[in-house]
Scaffold this active site. Structure first.
Site, PDB file in Angstrom:
ATOM      1  N   HIS A  90       9.403   9.853 -28.562  1.00 38.20           N
ATOM      2  CA  HIS A  90       8.474  10.835 -27.988  1.00 38.20           C
ATOM      3  C   HIS A  90       8.917  12.287 -28.211  1.00 38.20           C
ATOM      4  CE1 HIS A  90       5.537  12.552 -25.287  1.00 38.20           C
ATOM      5  NE2 HIS A  90       6.502  13.107 -24.575  1.00 38.20           N
ATOM      6  N   HIS A  93       1.568  18.198 -27.062  1.00 37.89           N
ATOM      7  CA  HIS A  93       1.413  16.761 -26.835  1.00 37.89           C
ATOM      8  C   HIS A  93       0.157  16.152 -27.450  1.00 37.89           C
ATOM      9  CE1 HIS A  93       4.910  17.155 -24.366  1.00 37.89           C
ATOM     10  NE2 HIS A  93       4.884  15.881 -24.007  1.00 37.89           N
ATOM     11  N   ASN A 111       1.199  19.815 -21.289  1.00 41.88           N
ATOM     12  CA  ASN A 111       0.946  19.021 -22.497  1.00 41.88           C
ATOM     13  C   ASN A 111       1.044  19.841 -23.773  1.00 41.88           C
ATOM     14  OD1 ASN A 111       0.606  16.575 -21.212  1.00 41.88           O
ATOM     15  ND2 ASN A 111      -1.548  16.989 -20.785  1.00 41.88           N
ATOM     16  N   GLU A 162      11.630  18.646 -24.819  1.00 37.47           N
ATOM     17  CA  GLU A 162      10.795  18.949 -23.640  1.00 37.47           C
ATOM     18  C   GLU A 162      11.284  20.239 -22.971  1.00 37.47           C
ATOM     19  OE1 GLU A 162       8.078  17.344 -22.939  1.00 37.47           O
ATOM     20  OE2 GLU A 162       8.282  15.263 -23.636  1.00 37.47           O
ATOM     21  N   GLU A 184      -3.677  17.584 -11.688  1.00 39.92           N
ATOM     22  CA  GLU A 184      -4.086  18.027 -13.018  1.00 39.92           C
ATOM     23  C   GLU A 184      -5.568  18.352 -13.113  1.00 39.92           C
ATOM     24  OE1 GLU A 184      -1.774  16.187 -16.113  1.00 39.92           O
ATOM     25  OE2 GLU A 184      -3.291  16.648 -17.607  1.00 39.92           O
ATOM     26  N   ARG A 215       0.804  -1.234   0.000  1.00 40.58           N
ATOM     27  CA  ARG A 215       0.000   0.000   0.000  1.00 40.58           C
ATOM     28  C   ARG A 215       0.828   1.271   0.000  1.00 40.58           C
ATOM     29  NH1 ARG A 215      -2.838  -3.395   3.294  1.00 40.58           N
ATOM     30  NH2 ARG A 215      -4.703  -4.205   2.265  1.00 40.58           N
ATOM     31  N   HIS A 271       0.991  12.895 -29.339  1.00 36.78           N
ATOM     32  CA  HIS A 271       0.401  11.579 -29.071  1.00 36.78           C
ATOM     33  C   HIS A 271      -0.212  10.985 -30.343  1.00 36.78           C
ATOM     34  CE1 HIS A 271       0.110  12.817 -24.577  1.00 36.78           C
ATOM     35  NE2 HIS A 271       1.276  12.254 -24.865  1.00 36.78           N
ATOM     36  N   LYS A 322       3.694  11.397 -11.185  1.00 35.05           N
ATOM     37  CA  LYS A 322       2.878  10.504 -12.019  1.00 35.05           C
ATOM     38  C   LYS A 322       3.660   9.217 -12.249  1.00 35.05           C
ATOM     39  CE  LYS A 322       0.057  13.703 -14.744  1.00 35.05           C
ATOM     40  NZ  LYS A 322      -0.257  14.152 -16.112  1.00 35.05           N
ATOM     41  N   LYS A 329       8.276  23.030 -13.555  1.00 33.07           N
ATOM     42  CA  LYS A 329       7.349  21.918 -13.316  1.00 33.07           C
ATOM     43  C   LYS A 329       6.971  21.839 -11.839  1.00 33.07           C
ATOM     44  CE  LYS A 329       6.048  17.226 -14.386  1.00 33.07           C
ATOM     45  NZ  LYS A 329       6.320  15.962 -15.073  1.00 33.07           N
ATOM     46  N   ARG A 333      -1.929  22.128 -14.621  1.00 28.52           N
ATOM     47  CA  ARG A 333      -0.903  21.123 -14.951  1.00 28.52           C
ATOM     48  C   ARG A 333      -1.011  20.665 -16.406  1.00 28.52           C
ATOM     49  NH1 ARG A 333       1.433  16.074 -11.208  1.00 28.52           N
ATOM     50  NH2 ARG A 333       2.881  15.345 -12.807  1.00 28.52           N
TER      51      ARG A 333
HETATM   52  N1  LIG Z   1       5.656  10.228 -15.237  1.00 28.83           N
HETATM   53  C1  LIG Z   1       5.677  11.287 -16.007  1.00 28.83           C
HETATM   54  O1  LIG Z   1       5.289  12.392 -15.602  1.00 28.83           O
HETATM   55  C2  LIG Z   1       6.203  11.161 -17.394  1.00 28.83           C
HETATM   56  C3  LIG Z   1       6.447  12.312 -18.152  1.00 28.83           C
HETATM   57  C4  LIG Z   1       7.000  12.161 -19.425  1.00 28.83           C
HETATM   58  C5  LIG Z   1       7.291  10.887 -19.914  1.00 28.83           C
HETATM   59  N2  LIG Z   1       7.025   9.799 -19.150  1.00 28.83           N
HETATM   60  C6  LIG Z   1       7.352   8.447 -19.631  1.00 28.83           C
HETATM   61  O2  LIG Z   1       8.760   8.355 -19.791  1.00 28.83           O
HETATM   62  C7  LIG Z   1       9.042   7.324 -20.725  1.00 28.83           C
HETATM   63  C8  LIG Z   1      10.144   7.769 -21.639  1.00 28.83           C
HETATM   64  O3  LIG Z   1      11.286   8.050 -20.873  1.00 28.83           O
HETATM   65  P1  LIG Z   1      12.748   8.067 -21.530  1.00 28.83           P
HETATM   66  O4  LIG Z   1      12.721   8.865 -22.774  1.00 28.83           O
HETATM   67  O5  LIG Z   1      13.680   8.422 -20.458  1.00 28.83           O
HETATM   68  O6  LIG Z   1      12.898   6.566 -22.042  1.00 28.83           O
HETATM   69  P2  LIG Z   1      13.668   5.283 -21.460  1.00 28.83           P
HETATM   70  O7  LIG Z   1      13.554   5.161 -20.013  1.00 28.83           O
HETATM   71  O8  LIG Z   1      13.213   4.152 -22.294  1.00 28.83           O
HETATM   72  O9  LIG Z   1      15.189   5.598 -21.838  1.00 28.83           O
HETATM   73  C9  LIG Z   1      15.571   5.699 -23.192  1.00 28.83           C
HETATM   74  C10 LIG Z   1      16.724   4.752 -23.520  1.00 28.83           C
HETATM   75  O10 LIG Z   1      17.928   5.296 -22.982  1.00 28.83           O
HETATM   76  C11 LIG Z   1      18.631   4.327 -22.211  1.00 28.83           C
HETATM   77  N3  LIG Z   1      19.319   5.097 -21.167  1.00 28.83           N
HETATM   78  C12 LIG Z   1      18.777   5.674 -20.074  1.00 28.83           C
HETATM   79  N4  LIG Z   1      19.708   6.407 -19.448  1.00 28.83           N
HETATM   80  C13 LIG Z   1      20.859   6.280 -20.125  1.00 28.83           C
HETATM   81  C14 LIG Z   1      22.161   6.810 -19.976  1.00 28.83           C
HETATM   82  N5  LIG Z   1      22.448   7.692 -19.011  1.00 28.83           N
HETATM   83  N6  LIG Z   1      23.106   6.444 -20.872  1.00 28.83           N
HETATM   84  C15 LIG Z   1      22.807   5.615 -21.899  1.00 28.83           C
HETATM   85  N7  LIG Z   1      21.592   5.092 -22.104  1.00 28.83           N
HETATM   86  C16 LIG Z   1      20.619   5.425 -21.237  1.00 28.83           C
HETATM   87  C17 LIG Z   1      17.563   3.396 -21.717  1.00 28.83           C
HETATM   88  O11 LIG Z   1      18.101   2.126 -21.451  1.00 28.83           O
HETATM   89  C18 LIG Z   1      16.599   3.373 -22.912  1.00 28.83           C
HETATM   90  O12 LIG Z   1      17.027   2.432 -23.862  1.00 28.83           O
HETATM   91  C19 LIG Z   1       7.734   7.017 -21.438  1.00 28.83           C
HETATM   92  O13 LIG Z   1       7.254   5.782 -21.008  1.00 28.83           O
HETATM   93  C20 LIG Z   1       6.810   8.123 -20.992  1.00 28.83           C
HETATM   94  O14 LIG Z   1       5.458   7.702 -20.921  1.00 28.83           O
HETATM   95  C21 LIG Z   1       6.501   9.913 -17.913  1.00 28.83           C
HETATM   96 ZN   LIG Z   2       6.454  14.689 -23.200  1.00 24.66          ZN
END
Ligand SMILES: NC(=O)c1ccc[n+]([C@@H]2O[C@H](COP(=O)([O-])OP(=O)(O)OC[C@H]3O[C@@H](n4cnc5c(N)ncnc54)[C@H](O)[C@@H]3O)[C@@H](O)[C@H]2O)c1
Ligand SMILES: [Zn+2]
Length: 372
Positions: free
Chosen positions: A273, A255, A252, A192, A244, A128, A259, A150, A234, A248
């Site tokens: 992305h 976005h 987007n 971003e 949100e 929990r 999307h 999130k 942020k 918040r």
């Molecule tokens: N929670 C939120 O508020 C929020 C906001 C935006 C995006 N997201 C989510 O984030 C995700 C995308 O995140 P991301 O772009 O970081 O992708 P990711 O976590 O898949 O990382 C991208 C790639 O980079 C590699 N990597 C990570 N750090 C590294 C480093 N320092 N050196 C070399 N390689 C490295 C990873 O292994 C992966 O292959 C999506 O699922 C999206 O939905 C969440």
């Molecule tokens: Zn984004």
């Protein structure tokens, strides 16, 4: 400037009893034990990472924890979006329970947004709700996904549809981890950063025009300044609107288009992305200009800067089928999944994003034709 001797910068996220610090420094993972200290109820953590990031940074983090007498259990998942799934979540939560991780232990995410979202969600449901800490290693995670609470996984019905709000106790950003990130991922995270500036901070946008190239080339003070600025923006928005209810949603910007582009790309394209966000930002500004809200010069400025940083700005720059009808259909699908009236983020100019509930699809279709 010798950045390794610069003191870390701290951005506070003000959420009453759930307030926390974002600590930003170059080489900070080596000092992780010092930062963790105040947040641990006992010296035991579960460390969650992906194979790629673990290969690069697990030793460094592990040694620092060992030296401080903090014991740990490691959980490594495959890299990539597919790990934000029920099967991975189940494996992870089962593993955490088998390792005897309790609510007072601390779950640490070491990786990009995928790891942060998955580990954060696991932390929120384990017994929990367990303590949670983020060590983001991608630019996208450092400026966006690690902040704000999130968490979640994907469903066959769409991305991020299963999840929770679970704030971390600490976000520790070691900007030196960006040195191993590939250029494409770095640029995608940069999109971003441009989003934050275009959304709410014209002076920051001008700063990016002057320093964005240096940041992408690895300039540590520039990197750190931009990351701290984005986290500040942020953090302030999340503090005012954690769940949100309104403001918040400004985060987007670009976005709704992004999307739709990602949904279309999933059927046979190659778009990540941040690339979709870059094109989405130009489209959001173009739509705002078409509606008479935003000067044309600001649309050109957004496009010029993104392109100068090597980001796509046009649908034609992306690999895949992005016919207007395909994208409109994806947006309508997206709408159906949202509760209440769909919200578009428009801009009255650079730094002046606003929410709008009445954007006509004919105007959206018109900008998707990618005119000048
Ligand atoms: N929670 C939120 O508020 C929020 C906001 C935006 C995006 N997201 C989510 O984030 C995700 C995308 O995140 P991301 O772009 O970081 O992708 P990711 O976590 O898949 O990382 C991208 C790639 O980079 C590699 N990597 C990570 N750090 C590294 C480093 N320092 N050196 C070399 N390689 C490295 C990873 O292994 C992966 O292959 C999506 O699922 C999206 O939905 C969440
Ligand atoms: Zn984004």
């Amino acid at each position: 400037m010798n950045t390794s001797t610069m003191a870390a910068e701290v951005v506070r996220v003000d959420l009453g009893p759930r307030s926390y610090d974002i600590v930003i420094g170059d080489g900070e993972l080596a000092h992780i034990a010092k930062h963790l200290g105040p947040h641990l109820a006992r010296p035991r953590v579960a460390l969650i990472s992906d194979e790629t990031v673990a290969g690069l940074y697990l030793d460094r983090v592990g040694q620092a924890l060992d030296a401080a007498g903090i014991s740990r259990a490691d959980f490594i998942v495959p890299p990539g979006e597919a790990s934000k799934s029920f099967p991975e979540l189940e494996r992870l939560v089962d593993g955490l329970l088998a390792a005897g991780i309790e609510r007072d232990d601390t779950i640490i995410a070491l990786g990009g947004g995928v790891i942060g979202d998955l580990a954060g969600f696991a932390a929120s449901i384990l017994r929990r709700g367990a303590r949670f800490i983020q060590l983001p290693t991608t630019l996208l995670a450092q400026v966006d996904s690690a902040v704000g609470g999130k968490t979640g996984i994907n469903s066959r019905h769409g991305k991020n549809l299963i999840g929770s709000f679970h704030q971390p106790r600490l976000v520790l950003i070691d900007t030196s981890t960006l040195e191993t990130l590939d250029r494409r991922q770095l640029r995608a995270g940069y999109a971003e950063i441009v989003k934050y500036a275009a959304m709410t901070d014209a002076a920051f946008f001008a700063w990016l025009e002057a320093h964005g190239a240096a940041l992408l080339a690895g300039d540590a003070p520039a990197r750190r300044h931009a990351i701290a600025r984005c986290c500040r923006i942020k953090a302030d928005i999340v503090a005012r609107d954690e769940r949100e209810a309104g403001e918040r949603a400004l985060l987007n910007l670009g976005h709704t288009f992004a999307h739709a582009i990602e949904a279309a790309a999933a059927k046979g394209g190659d778009v990540i992305h941040g690339e979709a966000v870059a094109v989405g930002l130009r489209l959001a500004f173009a739509l705002s200009a078409r509606l008479g809200m935003c000067p044309d010069e600001d649309v050109r400025r957004v496009e010029r800067h993104l392109a100068a940083c090597g980001l796509p700005t046009r649908l034609a720059d992306l690999a895949g089928d992005f016919a207007p009808a395909t994208l409109i259909a994806a947006m309508e699908q997206d709408k159906k999944r949202q509760a209440g009236a769909p919200v578009f983020v428009l801009a009255r100019g650079i730094g002046r994003a606003v929410l709008s509930r009445d954007v006509g699809l004919s105007d959206v279709a018109a900008v998707l034709t990618d005119g000048p």
